[in-house]
Scaffold this active site. Structure first.
Site, short mmCIF file in Angstrom:
data_model
loop_
_atom_site.label_atom_id
_atom_site.label_comp_id
_atom_site.label_asym_id
_atom_site.label_seq_id
_atom_site.Cartn_x
_atom_site.Cartn_y
_atom_site.Cartn_z
N VAL A 186 7.51 2.58 -1.66
CA VAL A 186 8.90 3.45 -0.89
C VAL A 186 8.44 2.68 0.74
O VAL A 186 7.38 2.71 0.43
CB VAL A 186 8.48 4.87 -1.15
CG1 VAL A 186 9.52 5.65 -0.32
CG2 VAL A 186 8.68 5.38 -2.27
N GLY A 239 0.77 -1.38 0.24
CA GLY A 239 -0.19 0.11 0.22
C GLY A 239 0.79 1.16 -0.03
O GLY A 239 -0.54 2.21 0.45
N HIS A 240 2.03 1.18 -0.13
CA HIS A 240 2.96 2.59 0.45
C HIS A 240 4.05 2.28 -0.53
O HIS A 240 4.96 2.23 -0.59
CB HIS A 240 3.99 2.07 1.52
CG HIS A 240 4.14 3.74 2.24
ND1 HIS A 240 5.43 4.11 1.67
CD2 HIS A 240 3.58 5.02 2.52
CE1 HIS A 240 5.73 5.41 1.66
NE2 HIS A 240 4.36 6.25 3.07
N PHE A 241 4.37 3.03 -2.33
CA PHE A 241 2.65 2.96 -2.55
C PHE A 241 2.58 1.91 -3.78
O PHE A 241 4.16 1.31 -4.66
CB PHE A 241 2.89 4.26 -3.23
CG PHE A 241 3.20 5.28 -2.60
CD1 PHE A 241 2.17 5.93 -2.02
CD2 PHE A 241 4.60 6.20 -1.69
CE1 PHE A 241 2.15 6.54 -0.66
CE2 PHE A 241 4.56 7.07 -1.45
CZ PHE A 241 3.29 7.76 -0.33
#
Length: 148
Positions: free
Chosen positions: A54, A47-49
């Site tokens: 990252v 989820g990041h990203f």
């Protein structure tokens, strides 16, 4: 030198939150150098990203704090155990210079600045390929573990 088996004896963290893979240098009461191999398999990259993975900056700070904990536990000759835990009490002057991405080896360099009144203050620098990606002053203390 400290391998993952010794790290697991000293830190209470476990997957997916253990962020130190190996210690390459440790001078009791002074400094530690450790690393975290960052892979695409890290759960936070989902989820990041999406499409542009990252490592979250707060997790880079957490990796520095875990290295600081290892330094403190070895210096004090004890681990937190089931009855006490090392808590963050402050983070000052945190700066993020470059993103950490899959394939990076995050090198964690932490030194003890001072210990007073049960508060441990550290200076931490995280690097990738000898370039600073994060730096901060970290403050921690050991307290009884209370589940209530």
């Amino acid at each position: 030198m400290m391998n993952i088996h010794k790290i697991l004896k000293l830190l209470p963290h476990r997957y997916p939150f253990l962020l130190v893979d190996r210690v390459t240098e440790l001078v009791l009461g002074e400094r530690i150098r450790a690393y975290k191999n960052v892979t695409i398999n890290e759960p936070f990259f989902t989820g990041h990203f999406p499409g542009k993975p990252v490592m979250p900056g707060v997790l880079v700070l957490e990796a520095l704090a875990q290295a600081a904990g290892l330094l403190s536990f070895e210096t004090m000759g004890e681990a937190p155990g089931d009855d006490k835990v090392f808590y963050f009490v402050g983070i000052d002057n945190a700066r993020f210079k470059k993103p950490v991405v899959p394939g990076d080896q995050l090198v964690l360099e932490v030194s003890i600045d001072r210990i007073r009144g049960g508060i441990h203050k550290f200076k931490g620098v995280a690097k990738v390929d000898d370039q600073v990606v994060c730096e901060a002053e970290l403050m921690c203390t050991m307290r009884p573990f209370d589940t209530e």
